[in-house]
Each structure stands twice: as structure tokens, then as C-alpha cells.
Design a protein around this motif. Sequence first.
Motif, PDB file in Angstrom:
ATOM      1  N   GLN A 135       0.637  -1.265  -0.033  1.00 39.83           N
ATOM      2  CA  GLN A 135      -0.511  -0.181  -0.064  1.00 39.83           C
ATOM      3  C   GLN A 135       1.215   1.099  -0.140  1.00 39.83           C
ATOM      4  OE1 GLN A 135      -3.382  -0.112   2.898  1.00 39.83           O
ATOM      5  NE2 GLN A 135      -4.125  -2.001   2.171  1.00 39.83           N
ATOM      6  N   VAL A 136       2.017   1.643   0.769  1.00 39.44           N
ATOM      7  CA  VAL A 136       2.632   2.382   0.430  1.00 39.44           C
ATOM      8  C   VAL A 136       4.457   2.271  -0.636  1.00 39.44           C
ATOM      9  CG1 VAL A 136       2.422   2.808   3.186  1.00 39.44           C
ATOM     10  CG2 VAL A 136       4.993   1.084   2.323  1.00 39.44           C
ATOM     11  N   ASP A 137       4.359   1.707  -0.764  1.00 39.00           N
ATOM     12  CA  ASP A 137       5.752   0.995  -1.999  1.00 39.00           C
ATOM     13  C   ASP A 137       4.866   0.509  -2.879  1.00 39.00           C
ATOM     14  OD1 ASP A 137       8.024   1.860  -2.321  1.00 39.00           O
ATOM     15  OD2 ASP A 137       8.723   0.686  -1.123  1.00 39.00           O
ATOM     16  N   SER A 138       4.981  -0.965  -3.153  1.00 40.89           N
ATOM     17  CA  SER A 138       5.047  -1.485  -4.176  1.00 40.89           C
ATOM     18  C   SER A 138       4.266  -1.287  -5.345  1.00 40.89           C
ATOM     19  CB  SER A 138       5.206  -3.061  -4.093  1.00 40.89           C
ATOM     20  OG  SER A 138       4.759  -3.712  -3.316  1.00 40.89           O
ATOM     21  N   ILE A 140       2.469   1.951  -6.270  1.00 41.46           N
ATOM     22  CA  ILE A 140       2.571   3.265  -6.528  1.00 41.46           C
ATOM     23  C   ILE A 140       3.903   3.253  -7.355  1.00 41.46           C
ATOM     24  CG2 ILE A 140       2.717   5.008  -5.787  1.00 41.46           C
ATOM     25  CD1 ILE A 140       1.471   3.914  -3.201  1.00 41.46           C
ATOM     26  N   GLY A 141       3.920   3.528  -8.120  1.00 37.82           N
ATOM     27  CA  GLY A 141       4.879   3.501  -9.953  1.00 37.82           C
ATOM     28  C   GLY A 141       5.358   2.669 -11.221  1.00 37.82           C
ATOM     29  N   GLN A 160       2.018   1.899 -16.035  1.00 35.94           N
ATOM     30  CA  GLN A 160       1.423   2.114 -14.416  1.00 35.94           C
ATOM     31  C   GLN A 160      -0.126   1.096 -14.101  1.00 35.94           C
ATOM     32  OE1 GLN A 160       2.710   4.330 -12.678  1.00 35.94           O
ATOM     33  NE2 GLN A 160       4.629   4.417 -13.238  1.00 35.94           N
ATOM     34  N   PRO A 161      -0.168   1.632 -12.807  1.00 37.84           N
ATOM     35  CA  PRO A 161      -1.535   1.088 -13.242  1.00 37.84           C
ATOM     36  C   PRO A 161      -2.724   2.273 -13.520  1.00 37.84           C
ATOM     37  CG  PRO A 161      -1.134   1.607 -11.070  1.00 37.84           C
ATOM     38  CD  PRO A 161       0.160   2.146 -12.065  1.00 37.84           C
ATOM     39  N   LYS A 162      -4.049   1.754 -13.434  1.00 35.79           N
ATOM     40  CA  LYS A 162      -5.350   2.520 -14.468  1.00 35.79           C
ATOM     41  C   LYS A 162      -5.769   3.459 -12.617  1.00 35.79           C
ATOM     42  CE  LYS A 162      -5.070   2.194 -18.319  1.00 35.79           C
ATOM     43  NZ  LYS A 162      -4.004   3.159 -19.188  1.00 35.79           N
ATOM     44  N   LEU A 163      -5.819   2.579 -11.102  1.00 35.99           N
ATOM     45  CA  LEU A 163      -6.435   2.919  -9.993  1.00 35.99           C
ATOM     46  C   LEU A 163      -5.554   1.823  -9.259  1.00 35.99           C
ATOM     47  CD1 LEU A 163      -9.256   4.529  -8.525  1.00 35.99           C
ATOM     48  CD2 LEU A 163      -9.879   2.219  -9.542  1.00 35.99           C
ATOM     49  N   VAL A 164      -5.468   2.484  -7.863  1.00 28.80           N
ATOM     50  CA  VAL A 164      -4.841   1.922  -6.937  1.00 28.80           C
ATOM     51  C   VAL A 164      -6.150   1.889  -5.554  1.00 28.80           C
ATOM     52  CG1 VAL A 164      -2.994   2.317  -5.135  1.00 28.80           C
ATOM     53  CG2 VAL A 164      -2.125   2.491  -7.848  1.00 28.80           C
ATOM     54  N   ILE A 165      -6.244   1.143  -5.387  1.00 33.76           N
ATOM     55  CA  ILE A 165      -7.314   0.953  -4.437  1.00 33.76           C
ATOM     56  C   ILE A 165      -6.746   0.173  -3.442  1.00 33.76           C
ATOM     57  CG2 ILE A 165      -9.611   0.453  -3.111  1.00 33.76           C
ATOM     58  CD1 ILE A 165     -10.527   0.164  -6.214  1.00 33.76           C
ATOM     59  N   SER A 166      -6.760   0.593  -1.676  1.00 38.35           N
ATOM     60  CA  SER A 166      -5.916   0.605  -0.964  1.00 38.35           C
ATOM     61  C   SER A 166      -6.942   0.561  -0.032  1.00 38.35           C
ATOM     62  CB  SER A 166      -4.690   1.514  -0.127  1.00 38.35           C
ATOM     63  OG  SER A 166      -3.759   1.392  -1.209  1.00 38.35           O
ATOM     64  N   ILE A 226       4.066  10.841  -0.676  1.00 34.24           N
ATOM     65  CA  ILE A 226       5.686  10.933  -0.946  1.00 34.24           C
ATOM     66  C   ILE A 226       6.209  10.057  -1.892  1.00 34.24           C
ATOM     67  CG2 ILE A 226       7.667  10.584   0.205  1.00 34.24           C
ATOM     68  CD1 ILE A 226       6.383  11.608   2.683  1.00 34.24           C
ATOM     69  N   LYS A 227       5.621   8.759  -2.181  1.00 32.88           N
ATOM     70  CA  LYS A 227       5.996   8.171  -3.202  1.00 32.88           C
ATOM     71  C   LYS A 227       5.201   9.022  -4.415  1.00 32.88           C
ATOM     72  CE  LYS A 227       7.305   4.000  -5.690  1.00 32.88           C
ATOM     73  NZ  LYS A 227       7.584   2.307  -4.948  1.00 32.88           N
ATOM     74  N   ALA A 228       4.452   8.891  -4.280  1.00 29.41           N
ATOM     75  CA  ALA A 228       3.567   9.792  -5.625  1.00 29.41           C
ATOM     76  C   ALA A 228       4.313  10.924  -6.634  1.00 29.41           C
ATOM     77  CB  ALA A 228       2.038  10.394  -5.440  1.00 29.41           C
ATOM     78  N   GLU A 229       4.857  12.114  -5.616  1.00 29.81           N
ATOM     79  CA  GLU A 229       5.694  13.114  -5.842  1.00 29.81           C
ATOM     80  C   GLU A 229       6.883  12.789  -6.856  1.00 29.81           C
ATOM     81  OE1 GLU A 229       3.370  15.407  -1.742  1.00 29.81           O
ATOM     82  OE2 GLU A 229       5.889  16.210  -2.796  1.00 29.81           O
ATOM     83  N   VAL A 230       7.698  11.650  -6.321  1.00 32.58           N
ATOM     84  CA  VAL A 230       8.623  11.171  -6.085  1.00 32.58           C
ATOM     85  C   VAL A 230       8.492  10.917  -7.385  1.00 32.58           C
ATOM     86  CG1 VAL A 230      10.934   9.879  -5.707  1.00 32.58           C
ATOM     87  CG2 VAL A 230       9.567  10.968  -3.621  1.00 32.58           C
ATOM     88  N   VAL A 231       8.022   9.911  -7.557  1.00 30.00           N
ATOM     89  CA  VAL A 231       7.784   8.972  -9.122  1.00 30.00           C
ATOM     90  C   VAL A 231       7.066  10.698 -10.237  1.00 30.00           C
ATOM     91  CG1 VAL A 231       6.151   7.480 -10.028  1.00 30.00           C
ATOM     92  CG2 VAL A 231       7.145   6.970  -7.504  1.00 30.00           C
ATOM     93  N   GLY A 232       6.539  11.317  -9.466  1.00 29.58           N
ATOM     94  CA  GLY A 232       5.786  12.316 -10.711  1.00 29.58           C
ATOM     95  C   GLY A 232       6.749  12.799 -11.243  1.00 29.58           C
ATOM     96  N   LYS A 233       8.010  12.944  -9.924  1.00 25.49           N
ATOM     97  CA  LYS A 233       9.114  13.870 -10.939  1.00 25.49           C
ATOM     98  C   LYS A 233      10.076  13.300 -11.606  1.00 25.49           C
ATOM     99  CE  LYS A 233       9.018  17.938  -7.393  1.00 25.49           C
ATOM    100  NZ  LYS A 233       7.929  17.863  -6.752  1.00 25.49           N
TER     101      LYS A 233
END
Length: 362
Positions: A135-138, A140-141, A160-166, A226-233
Motif C-alpha cells: 500500500q505504501v510502496d510497491s 505505486i509507481g 502504470q496501473p489505472k487505479l490503486v485501491i488501498s 510521498i511516493k506519488a510525488e517522487v515518481v511524478g518527478k
Amino acid sequence: MKKVKVRLGSNSYEIHIGRGIFAQVGRQLQASGFADKLVIITNPMVNRLYGESLKQNLIREGFRVTILQVPDGEEHKSLETAGRLYHELSSSYVERITPILALGGGVIGDLVGFVAATYLRGVPLIQIPTTLLAQVDSSIGGKVAVNHDQLKNKIGAFYQPKLVISDISTLRTLQAKELANGLAEVIKSAVVWDKEFFTYLETNLDRIVSLSDRELEETVFWSAKIKAEVVGKDERDLGLRNILNYGHTIGHAIESAAGFKVGHGESVAIGMLAAAKISNQLGILDINEVTRLRSLIKRANLTTELPNLELNRITQAMSHDKKILEGRIRFVLPKAIGDVFVTDEVSLSLVEQVLVGWNEET
Ligand SMILES: NC(=O)c1ccc[n+]([C@@H]2O[C@H](COP(=O)([O-])OP(=O)(O)OC[C@H]3O[C@@H](n4cnc5c(N)ncnc54)[C@H](O)[C@@H]3O)[C@@H](O)[C@H]2O)c1
């Protein structure tokens, strides 16, 4: 329910985080444009806990649902399993528009992601992570992979997935060691990116460990953000995303030197502490920050004791690690909690010095 957006242009997607939100998966899929048929891929353990009830929810929303299962365990994250899944997808008449739901921990997420990326040159992937680590890492990204020739994640893709549901309710059935594994990555994300989050963890860790809903949801939300921000960059891991390897240089070396008998989370925790000590020895990180980190790691039920291994096995394993650039070992070092940098200037003798003097206060 909280939402995080992963901003990747036309590959952008949302992460939905909440309690008991499995009941809404059907409507969320419909809102994302999916209808009719879908496939859930999971393992027998997660299927028994969540797969069947998720299937019934989706059938009630009008979907036709097929569940495929793979055996539990890292050893099944393989090309062989992927091959079997391709065959089963083909037998189930899966088309390019049929979404595949990866229901499980990081092993399922990586394997199913790889299959979704490659089957028919790519079918829609929905990640439904059920471990804290996933949920916090794998999930996403978009890094998806299988192991090959004894090497982890050797064959893979960015998909990339279309959606993540945690759904954080699923974390209630996790074994304590799996929760601790995820907490190592949670602590990592705070150290590399956000000192306020680190302070939040210091205040709330006991409630998180005892699975208090509010704090758990906030923790998954903050880490995912945080992961989304880093991956987004840096989607393709060409620069900034390297910081997410904090704790993994020595961590991976310990894992492989111990023949994978020391858990991933514990190895990363020791790796994070080692990198903090190295930074302190270099005169960069304040000793109080090292102490704060050690204390948080202990409270997460992760060990801060170095496993009983010959030193040269750890340093040898480091030399074989993929985080080496032109023969130099790459380290992520904290300057302060919430602020790290990547360097290849750490000498092997300094690493040895830190490991030999492990039980000293620094
Ligand atoms: N793609 C990435 O960016 C990325 C990042 C980090 C790790 N990973 C990968 O993730 C994998 C590790 O993932 P993991 O730690 O989730 O391990 P895992 O998937 O093996 O799950 C751990 C165990 O928990 C069980 N489980 C899952 N959900 C459960 C639940 N809700 N209740 C009870 N049991 C449950 C699983 O069946 C398994 O036995 C590794 O293969 C690693 O390479 C990938």
C-alpha cells in the motif's frame, strides 16, 4: 476515503485509501470507465480472506468476474508463473479492454503487473494492495517485474496501473512481521522526504502498530503521497527516484549475505541506520538525528542489531549489488531527517568502520 493523484501526464492515476472501501470497488471501476468483465489475480491466502467477498461485491455491481490464483511466495514471482497466467487469461477470453485486478501483497502486484504489461501488449491494471508494504510502496509507481536466474526483479517494465485501491482494513489480518516490513518503508519515506511526517510517526507509532484506523489511514495516505510525488518527478528512475533506495545499499547486502534469512524490512532498517551513521561519521548528519531514527526503528518492532554475519560477506554482497554505477557504490545519505542526497563517495573502509563499531553510540 482519501485520494492521492500520481501525476504522469496521460498515464496519471488515483490512489484511493480508506477503511472498508472494498464494497465500493465496483463503482470506482465503473467511474473509471470499466464495465462487464474483469479478472482478479490473487493467491489462495488472500483469496480466502478477501477475494471471494470482493468477487461477490463486483457481481452485485454487474461485473462478470473470473478469479485466477497463483501459489503464495516470492519464488512464484517468475516467468514460469507468468507463462501459466498467460495461458489461463487466454482460456478465459481476456481481451485488451479487460481489466486485471492484482489483489495481494507486493509479490502479486509485481507479478500481475508484469503479466498485465505484456499480455496482448498491455491490458488495464488495477492494483488492490493488501500488505502495508504494497500500500505504501510497491503498488505505486509502475515498476513491475519477475525474478530470473536467482536475481530479483531481473525481467520487468514500467507499467502504470489505472487505479490503486488501498483498503486499510485488510492490514488487520497481516502477520506482525509483515506489518514491520511495511513500517520500514514508511520510515524510509519520512526520512527521505518529509520531516513533519517523521515527527508524526514519532508521536503516533504506537497507535499505528496497534492498528488504530485513523493513524493507519493517515500513515498510508502520507507515505503514498510521498511516493506519488517522487515518481511524478522521475517515473523512469533516472534521478530523484534513487532516493527511495535509502537503506537498501547495505540492506540488500545483508539480505543476500544472510541467504534471505533476515527479513527485507529488518535489513532495510539496519541499512537506514547504517547510512545515517555513515553520514554522521562524515560530519553531515547530527548525532541526535541518528538517535531519533534508531528509536523509531525499534518502536516499529524492527531490530537495530546487526545480524551475526562475517563482515566481508556483507561488503562482497554490496559489490555485487545493482546500485553500483561504474564500479562505485551508490549510497543515499541523510543530511537531516527529511533531506537526503545520493553519493558514490562513500569508501568501503568507512562502511566497514561503521559496521565494526556498530554497538557504539554513533
Ligand atoms: N514494484 C515496486 O516498486 C516494489 C517496491 C518494493 C517491493 N517490491 C516487491 O514486493 C514484494 C514484497 O511484497 P510484500 O512484502 O507485500 O510480500 P508478499 O506479497 O509476499 O506478502 C507477504 C505475505 O502476506 C500475505 N498477505 C498479503 N496480504 C495479506 C493480508 N491482508 N492479510 C494476511 N496476509 C496477507 C501474502 O500472502 C504473503 O504470504 C517483493 O517481491 C519486492 O520485490 C516491489
